[in-house]
Enzyme design. Structure first.
Site, mmCIF file in Angstrom:
data_model
loop_
_atom_site.group_PDB
_atom_site.id
_atom_site.type_symbol
_atom_site.label_atom_id
_atom_site.label_comp_id
_atom_site.label_asym_id
_atom_site.label_seq_id
_atom_site.Cartn_x
_atom_site.Cartn_y
_atom_site.Cartn_z
ATOM 1 N N LEU A 246 -13.251 -8.508 -8.596
ATOM 2 C CA LEU A 246 -14.167 -8.768 -7.489
ATOM 3 C C LEU A 246 -13.909 -7.781 -6.352
ATOM 4 O O LEU A 246 -14.846 -7.333 -5.688
ATOM 5 C CB LEU A 246 -14.000 -10.201 -6.990
ATOM 6 C CG LEU A 246 -14.890 -10.578 -5.795
ATOM 7 C CD1 LEU A 246 -16.365 -10.493 -6.172
ATOM 8 C CD2 LEU A 246 -14.552 -11.968 -5.289
ATOM 9 N N TYR A 247 -12.633 -7.453 -6.131
ATOM 10 C CA TYR A 247 -12.312 -6.466 -5.102
ATOM 11 C C TYR A 247 -13.062 -5.166 -5.368
ATOM 12 O O TYR A 247 -13.701 -4.595 -4.481
ATOM 13 C CB TYR A 247 -10.808 -6.209 -5.074
ATOM 14 C CG TYR A 247 -10.406 -5.002 -4.247
ATOM 15 C CD1 TYR A 247 -10.518 -5.019 -2.862
ATOM 16 C CD2 TYR A 247 -9.931 -3.842 -4.865
ATOM 17 C CE1 TYR A 247 -10.169 -3.913 -2.100
ATOM 18 C CE2 TYR A 247 -9.574 -2.740 -4.113
ATOM 19 C CZ TYR A 247 -9.697 -2.781 -2.732
ATOM 20 O OH TYR A 247 -9.356 -1.674 -1.991
ATOM 21 N N ALA A 248 -12.990 -4.690 -6.614
ATOM 22 C CA ALA A 248 -13.685 -3.456 -6.984
ATOM 23 C C ALA A 248 -15.188 -3.596 -6.784
ATOM 24 O O ALA A 248 -15.860 -2.668 -6.309
ATOM 25 C CB ALA A 248 -13.372 -3.104 -8.436
ATOM 26 N N THR A 250 -16.756 -5.464 -4.629
ATOM 27 C CA THR A 250 -17.125 -5.422 -3.210
ATOM 28 C C THR A 250 -17.067 -3.999 -2.667
ATOM 29 O O THR A 250 -17.857 -3.627 -1.804
ATOM 30 C CB THR A 250 -16.222 -6.334 -2.360
ATOM 31 O OG1 THR A 250 -14.853 -5.920 -2.468
ATOM 32 C CG2 THR A 250 -16.353 -7.781 -2.792
ATOM 33 N N LYS A 251 -16.131 -3.193 -3.169
ATOM 34 C CA LYS A 251 -16.057 -1.799 -2.730
ATOM 35 C C LYS A 251 -17.225 -0.990 -3.283
ATOM 36 O O LYS A 251 -17.784 -0.118 -2.601
ATOM 37 C CB LYS A 251 -14.721 -1.180 -3.147
ATOM 38 C CG LYS A 251 -13.538 -1.665 -2.333
ATOM 39 C CD LYS A 251 -13.697 -1.312 -0.864
ATOM 40 C CE LYS A 251 -12.469 -1.655 -0.046
ATOM 41 N NZ LYS A 251 -12.609 -1.260 1.378
#
Length: 435
Positions: A246-248, A250-251
């Site tokens: 999810l971090y990726a 959002t980026k």
């Protein structure tokens, strides 16, 4: 709007349509109303169960909101404004004035200090949340204050605060580093990533597109956007539509949002894809950091391996090299072309990899730490979990070298030696030292 109304009035099937009144239609209407009432009651019941039978869920949401509070009642007043103006004062010829978000973070601290050392005006912004030990962020704040950098305590989602800062200072550039970091934490608290990395970025861009003159923006994307890409080394031209966390995601969403604001409003925007940044004053959630801590404490450390005993490797990049890339991006950023929220012409839009170009197996990282700490690590070999971690990262930096003059010079052995020296100074004998 008139066109939309016209479209809405067109029947779904061409030609005349006549509603026939019949007992069957009345019965069908009554049946539909009965179904609507039934499902409405079910929905209300679910809401009741969620809010009154799941106290843990509600308390978790409440605690997260309080932890990331947007209230910044401490700001305002002539003394506060004087500190900001003093920190923003440019002291060198051809200097720039930069608002650095996430200034008390790892990269933010080093970038802010480097800008101030060369005579640029710098104002920091940070919400000092507790994703990791806030005392480390406070120590970084003290470090920056001694160099003349003032950090405003506030949140990037506080639009009123952002506007107030631009009212006080005509920033020429924004270095947007504030974000919710970490791949694994996204599985515990996904909302924090949307809150910071998407909503926060939009708020920053919204304020920037509305001010006059618009600042040029450099912001932190991530090497994580390459996700499940198997082509190495990773190039800015490679596909980034297969995020592994999810971090990726959002980026990656941030990069698309940046494109939109560049296209519509003429904002000059440069995205930087950082590759595993390490060094003094680093983040405690990074492997090299907690490996050091646990080796010193005699605890076991997890060494991940991929399927079929595959090697897990990272393109470790020393903080000083990252700082050079950040400053290079700021110095080569062209002016935004919009005015009053309206685009006047095409604006610069760029994205660069900032890595070291030499991936190192994580097992080798541990071996270097063992030599520096003069202790043997208790290695616990484990399978790479399916939590968003990828097997390897490897940066192609040819674009950054050509456009920014970016050229990393610190190998992992040298960089870790500097980190360990800082770590032992800061945490040695159980006492913290900000020196």
């Amino acid at each position: 709007m008139s066109q939309m109304k016209h479209i809405d009035n067109i029947p779904s099937t061409p030609g005349k349509y006549k509603i026939e009144k019949s007992p069957y239609n009345r019965l069908r209407l009554q049946f539909s109303l009965t179904k609507i009432i039934f499902w409405a009651l079910v929905f209300v019941g679910l809401i009741f169960v969620f809010f009154y039978r799941s106290p843990n869920s509600v308390s978790n949401v409440s605690s997260d909101l309080s932890r990331r509070s947007l209230r910044t009642s401490s700001y305002g007043g002539p003394v506060w404004e004087k500190k900001i103006k003093s920190s923003a004062k440019i002291r060198s010829k051809n200097g720039i004035c930069v608002l650095v978000t996430g200034a008390a973070g790892f990269v933010g601290t080093h970038v802010s200090a480097a800008l101030k050392r060369r005579g640029d005006g710098v104002v920091g912004l940070d919400n000092f949340n507790d994703y990791y030990d806030p005392s480390l962020k406070r120590a970084r704040q003290e470090l920056l204050e001694r160099t003349g950098v003032y950090i405003v305590e506030g949140d990037i989602n506080d639009v009123a605060l952002l506007k107030k800062l631009f009212d006080i200072v005509a920033f020429t550039h924004v270095m947007h580093l504030a974000a919710q970091a970490g791949v694994r934490y996204a599985m515990e608290n996904p909302g924090s990533y949307v809150h910071s990395n998407i909503a926060g970025l939009v708020n920053v861009l919204e304020v920037c597109k509305s001010v006059n003159p618009q600042p040029a923006i450099v912001w932190a994307s991530s090497s994580s956007v390459y996700g499940l890409n198997t082509k190495v080394p990773f190039s800015e031209r490679d596909r980034t539509d297969q995020p592994a966390s999810l971090y990726a995601a959002t980026k990656k969403a941030g990069e698309e949002i940046a494109h939109t604001y560049n296209h519509i409003y003429g904002l000059s925007i440069t995205g930087l894809r950082f590759f595993t940044v390490y060094g003094p004053w680093g983040r405690p959630d990074m492997a090299y950091f907690f490996f050091t801590r646990d080796i010193l404490k005699g605890k076991s450390i997890p060494i991940f391996e991929a399927a079929n005993h595959g090697t897990v490797a990272r393109d470790f990049t020393y903080i000083d090299d990252i700082v050079k890339g950040c400053l290079g991006a700021l110095d080569t950023a062209k002016k935004s072309t919009g005015s009053g929220g309206k685009k006047k012409g095409p604006a610069q839009l760029r994205v660069f990899n900032l890595g070291n170009t030499s991936p190192v197996p994580v097992s080798d990282l541990v071996s270097i730490l063992e030599k520096l700490l003069k202790l043997k690590a208790k290695r616990l070999v484990m399978k790479l979990p399916r939590n968003g971690d990828v097997q390897f990262t490897h940066a192609n930096i040819s674009s950054a070298h050509k456009e920014l003059g970016y050229k990393p010079t610190t190998d992992l052995q040298t960089g870790l030696k500097k980190f360990v020296r800082w770590y032992l100074s800061y945490y040695g004998n159980g006492k913290k030292s900000a020196q």
